[in-house]
Structure formats: C-alpha cells, structure tokens
Design a protein around this motif. Structure first.
Motif, mmCIF file in Angstrom:
data_model
loop_
_atom_site.group_PDB
_atom_site.id
_atom_site.type_symbol
_atom_site.label_atom_id
_atom_site.label_comp_id
_atom_site.label_asym_id
_atom_site.label_seq_id
_atom_site.Cartn_x
_atom_site.Cartn_y
_atom_site.Cartn_z
ATOM 1 N N GLY A 1 4.495 -34.919 -3.718
ATOM 2 C CA GLY A 1 3.869 -33.635 -4.018
ATOM 3 C C GLY A 1 4.015 -33.272 -5.478
ATOM 4 O O GLY A 1 3.868 -32.100 -5.849
ATOM 5 N N ASP A 2 4.293 -34.283 -6.312
ATOM 6 C CA ASP A 2 4.560 -34.032 -7.724
ATOM 7 C C ASP A 2 3.614 -34.800 -8.648
ATOM 8 O O ASP A 2 3.955 -35.119 -9.783
ATOM 9 N N TYR A 3 2.417 -35.093 -8.145
ATOM 10 C CA TYR A 3 1.434 -35.764 -8.988
ATOM 11 C C TYR A 3 0.854 -34.787 -10.020
ATOM 12 O O TYR A 3 0.907 -33.562 -9.831
ATOM 13 N N CYS A 4 0.291 -35.324 -11.079
ATOM 14 C CA CYS A 4 -0.322 -34.495 -12.123
ATOM 15 C C CYS A 4 -1.717 -34.072 -11.679
ATOM 16 O O CYS A 4 -2.746 -34.519 -12.227
ATOM 17 N N THR A 5 -1.758 -33.244 -10.655
ATOM 18 C CA THR A 5 -2.997 -32.724 -10.093
ATOM 19 C C THR A 5 -2.796 -31.245 -9.809
ATOM 20 O O THR A 5 -1.662 -30.759 -9.776
ATOM 21 N N PRO A 6 -3.873 -30.474 -9.587
ATOM 22 C CA PRO A 6 -3.729 -29.031 -9.401
ATOM 23 C C PRO A 6 -2.785 -28.618 -8.277
ATOM 24 O O PRO A 6 -2.058 -27.632 -8.406
ATOM 25 N N ASP A 7 -2.775 -29.353 -7.159
ATOM 26 C CA ASP A 7 -1.871 -28.961 -6.064
ATOM 27 C C ASP A 7 -0.709 -29.942 -5.875
ATOM 28 O O ASP A 7 0.052 -29.827 -4.915
ATOM 29 N N GLY A 8 -0.577 -30.908 -6.788
ATOM 30 C CA GLY A 8 0.552 -31.831 -6.746
ATOM 31 C C GLY A 8 0.370 -33.037 -5.852
ATOM 32 O O GLY A 8 1.232 -33.923 -5.821
ATOM 33 N N THR A 9 -0.755 -33.108 -5.119
ATOM 34 C CA THR A 9 -0.993 -34.264 -4.253
ATOM 35 C C THR A 9 -2.084 -35.142 -4.865
ATOM 36 O O THR A 9 -2.934 -34.672 -5.628
ATOM 37 N N GLY A 10 -2.045 -36.427 -4.526
ATOM 38 C CA GLY A 10 -2.963 -37.392 -5.101
ATOM 39 C C GLY A 10 -4.415 -37.085 -4.791
ATOM 40 O O GLY A 10 -4.744 -36.602 -3.700
ATOM 41 N N ILE A 11 -5.282 -37.342 -5.753
ATOM 42 C CA ILE A 11 -6.716 -37.111 -5.596
ATOM 43 C C ILE A 11 -7.424 -38.452 -5.467
ATOM 44 O O ILE A 11 -7.190 -39.380 -6.244
ATOM 45 N N ARG A 12 -8.297 -38.532 -4.465
ATOM 46 C CA ARG A 12 -9.042 -39.758 -4.214
ATOM 47 C C ARG A 12 -10.523 -39.451 -3.976
ATOM 48 O O ARG A 12 -10.892 -38.336 -3.596
ATOM 49 N N ASP A 13 -11.317 -40.463 -4.166
ATOM 50 C CA ASP A 13 -12.756 -40.407 -3.899
ATOM 51 C C ASP A 13 -12.961 -40.940 -2.486
ATOM 52 O O ASP A 13 -12.874 -42.142 -2.241
ATOM 53 N N TYR A 14 -13.212 -40.025 -1.549
ATOM 54 C CA TYR A 14 -13.382 -40.420 -0.147
ATOM 55 C C TYR A 14 -14.859 -40.645 0.143
ATOM 56 O O TYR A 14 -15.719 -39.856 -0.241
ATOM 57 N N ILE A 15 -15.143 -41.747 0.846
ATOM 58 C CA ILE A 15 -16.513 -42.132 1.145
ATOM 59 C C ILE A 15 -16.652 -42.402 2.636
ATOM 60 O O ILE A 15 -15.776 -43.021 3.249
ATOM 61 N N HIS A 16 -17.736 -41.919 3.217
ATOM 62 C CA HIS A 16 -17.975 -42.148 4.649
ATOM 63 C C HIS A 16 -18.192 -43.632 4.901
ATOM 64 O O HIS A 16 -18.925 -44.304 4.162
ATOM 65 N N VAL A 17 -17.570 -44.144 5.945
ATOM 66 C CA VAL A 17 -17.645 -45.578 6.229
ATOM 67 C C VAL A 17 -19.078 -46.032 6.501
ATOM 68 O O VAL A 17 -19.438 -47.180 6.211
ATOM 69 N N MET A 18 -19.937 -45.135 6.997
ATOM 70 C CA MET A 18 -21.332 -45.521 7.218
ATOM 71 C C MET A 18 -22.087 -45.651 5.899
ATOM 72 O O MET A 18 -22.951 -46.526 5.747
ATOM 73 N N ASP A 19 -21.770 -44.794 4.931
ATOM 74 C CA ASP A 19 -22.336 -44.974 3.589
ATOM 75 C C ASP A 19 -21.864 -46.290 2.996
ATOM 76 O O ASP A 19 -22.628 -47.011 2.347
ATOM 77 N N LEU A 20 -20.596 -46.589 3.208
ATOM 78 C CA LEU A 20 -20.040 -47.841 2.702
ATOM 79 C C LEU A 20 -20.731 -49.040 3.345
ATOM 80 O O LEU A 20 -21.068 -50.021 2.672
ATOM 81 N N ALA A 21 -20.954 -48.970 4.652
ATOM 82 C CA ALA A 21 -21.649 -50.051 5.348
ATOM 83 C C ALA A 21 -23.051 -50.251 4.777
ATOM 84 O O ALA A 21 -23.497 -51.383 4.548
ATOM 85 N N ASP A 22 -23.738 -49.141 4.506
ATOM 86 C CA ASP A 22 -25.076 -49.245 3.913
ATOM 87 C C ASP A 22 -25.013 -49.895 2.536
ATOM 88 O O ASP A 22 -25.917 -50.644 2.148
ATOM 89 N N GLY A 23 -23.929 -49.632 1.800
ATOM 90 C CA GLY A 23 -23.757 -50.260 0.499
ATOM 91 C C GLY A 23 -23.656 -51.772 0.598
ATOM 92 O O GLY A 23 -24.140 -52.509 -0.270
ATOM 93 N N HIS A 24 -23.029 -52.253 1.663
ATOM 94 C CA HIS A 24 -22.923 -53.702 1.861
ATOM 95 C C HIS A 24 -24.288 -54.326 2.148
ATOM 96 O O HIS A 24 -24.560 -55.448 1.712
ATOM 97 N N LEU A 25 -25.141 -53.602 2.870
ATOM 98 C CA LEU A 25 -26.485 -54.129 3.114
ATOM 99 C C LEU A 25 -27.300 -54.185 1.831
ATOM 100 O O LEU A 25 -28.056 -55.143 1.608
ATOM 101 N N LYS A 26 -27.136 -53.182 0.975
ATOM 102 C CA LYS A 26 -27.832 -53.196 -0.316
ATOM 103 C C LYS A 26 -27.325 -54.357 -1.179
ATOM 104 O O LYS A 26 -28.111 -55.029 -1.863
#
Length: 334
Positions: A219-244
């Motif tokens: 809870g001590d990361y250099c972020t506004p609330d102290g927790t890690g920030i990640r780019d979350y992506i829907h698995v169906m969007d990800l699956a479509d990316g594999h087809l592309k």
C-alpha cells in the motif's frame, strides 16, 4: 488447414479458441492441464457448437509435438502455453526458465521442420520492467524485473534471432497488460487452481465467500492511493486482438511487437470499488508486503495495434467486473 493453439485450455487460450471457432477457423489445441481443466474445452464446444482436436500433452514432449504436426495440416500457431505467476517465478526460477523457454524452443524447432513459419506469441508487459514513462510504447526500454518476465523477454529475443536467420517467418509478439473478465455467457473465465495469483479472481472469490478477504500486496506505491496501477483489459478484447494478429501473420512476413491494452490505468482499490459497484458485493481488504518484481504503474500505449492491426479495446472496467462476477457466480461449486 488448422490453427494450433498451445495452452488452449487456459484463461486467454480458451477465450481465443472461442473467437477462432466463431470466426470459422479449424483449431487443434494442446494443453498439459497443469493450471486448467478439461471441462473448459467442453464449454468452448458448447459456446461455439463446434468440435476440435485436443491433445493433453506438454511442449516439453517433442514426440507428441512431432505427431501433431505430422497428423494435421497446421497453418499457424498461437502460442499461450507457459507458466505465468510473477511471485511463483521468483520462488522457483529454474522451473520457469526450463518450462517456458525449452517448451518454446521445442515448438519452434518442430514448426521449422514442418515448414510452419507463422506464429502469434503470447508475451507480456512485464518485458518493460520498471517503465521510464507511461503510457508505455513498444519502443520503450526492455528489462524485466522477475524470472517470469525474463522468460518472455528472452523468448522475444530468440524469436527475433529466428526471424533474422530466416525472414520467411511471420511473428507477432503480443505484449498484453492485465487481462480480466470472462466470456459473457458465464461458461468460461479465469479458473486458477488454489489461491489466485491475479487480482480479479481473488476479488471474485472473496465476493463469493470462498476467501475471507482480499490481500493487497503493498500500500506504499508511488500512486494516489498507494496501490499499484495497471492497465486492465477484457479477455474478450484480448482474444479479438489475437485474431487480428493472426490475420497479419497469415498475410505478411516479418516480426513486430504490439501492446494490447486500453491505455487507461486503475489502481487496485479502484478495481475493488468498480467490482463492488458492478456486483453489489462487499470486499474486505487487508494489506501485506509487496511481491518481488511488481512495479508502481504499468499502462499501455495501444496506438500501434490500432494503426497496424485495426484493433482497439471496446469493453470498460464495469463490463470487465460484471462478466468476471457472472463467471464466478455460475461456478461457485467448481
């Protein structure tokens, strides 16, 4: 002609298999079921109303790989198979290096022998290590901070060297960020064995009463609330990316890396809040120590995938949480 999907019973592999089948491709799946279930493949068949060949085998088993390529007309490979836990990789690094790297070497050698030179490789944003700036572009410096990420980085370099030795190869390196969510049917989703390593399955099991509380790693990361920030992506969007990406490798020789992400970042606490709003469930949290190798912020610059693959993520964090919970609620006894 068929597409070989390694690790096709896994989380991302199963969702991509659904999209491949729905798009009219014939597929052959290989998976050792070390962190997946055969029932997932049955559900892929139910969702798509299509059948496919499955081999329960490991990429370390060269003989089975040879038999697969001898028995089927494989046109291209989408390669998901591999161990994927950051924390576990720090505890048992030799196992990760042997499994992920040797398995991929075996696969590429058999592909080469059979003249199959089209590959979509499941890489990871972990190859960027601690980013110098965000959003992260494909041109950012590389330097993984954990053994899992280093296996991906080493394999990317191996694949670059393979292409340099034979430019008939066509390879897409997909560096995806943090996949969450599930198929909207609720029939397949992320189904880890034991205690989940990833955030949303953990949150889902807390909401379902299978786990007492969410342990937040730091809870001590250099972020506004102290927790890690990640780019979350829907698995169906990800699956479509594999087809592309598959479309690209089927039509163009070369090797390129692509980020698959939304370009938006959410902290752990923001994801927990989104899950509460989407489900109406209470999520008790507690804090524990950071995991080795985790970074403060990781957000994709997805422009290259949009421009060169014609792909863009469409589903927002609310849909990701709703679909993840539908999967969990439908599978409370599994």
């Amino acid at each position: 002609m068929a597409i070989l999907v390694t690790g096709g019973a896994g989380y991302i592999g199963s969702h991509t298999s659904v999209q491949l089948l729905n798009a009219g491709y014939d597929i052959v799946v290989i998976d050792n079921l070390s962190n997946s279930k055969f029932s997932t493949l049955q559900r892929v068949r139910e969702i798509t109303d299509r059948d496919f060949t499955f081999y329960q085998a490991d990429l370390l088993d060269r003989e089975t790989l040879r038999n697969i390529f001898s028995s089927h007309r494989i046109e291209a490979v989408i390669h998901f198979a591999g161990l994927k836990s950051v924390g576990e990789s720090a505890r048992i690094p030799l196992h990760y290096y042997h499994n992920n790297i040797t398995g991929t070497l075996n696969l590429c050698e058999v592909m080469q022998k059979h003249g199959v030179k089209k590959l979509v490789f499941s890489s990871s944003a972990t190859v960027y290590g601690v980013p110098e700036q965000v959003p992260i572009t494909e041109e950012a410096a590389l330097g993984a901070t954990n053994p899992y990420g280093r296996t991906k980085l080493m394999l990317e370099q191996i694949l670059y060297d393979l292409w340099l030795s034979d430019t008939e190869w066509s390879i897409a390196l997909l560096r995806y960020f943090n996949p969450i969510g599930a198929h909207p049917s609720g029939k397949i989703g992320e189904d880890p064995r034991g205690i989940p390593n990833n955030l949303v399955p953990y949150v889902s099991q807390v909401a379902a009463g299978k786990l007492k509380e969410l342990s937040i790693f730091g809870g001590d990361y250099c972020t506004p609330d102290g927790t890690g920030i990640r780019d979350y992506i829907h698995v169906m969007d990800l699956a479509d990316g594999h087809l592309k990406a598959l479309d690209k490798v089927l039509t163009e020789a070369g090797i390129e890396a692509f980020n698959l992400g939304t370009g938006k970042g959410y902290s752990v606490l923001e994801v927990v809040d989104a899950f509460r709003k989407a489900t109406g469930k209470t999520i008790p949290v507690t804090y524990t120590t950071r995991r080795p190798g985790d970074v403060d912020v990781s957000i994709a610059a997805p422009d290259k995938a949009r421009e060169k693959l014609g792909w863009v993520a469409k589903r927002d964090i609310g849909v990701m949480c709703e679909d993840a919970w539908r999967w969990q609620a439908n599978n409370l006894t599994d």
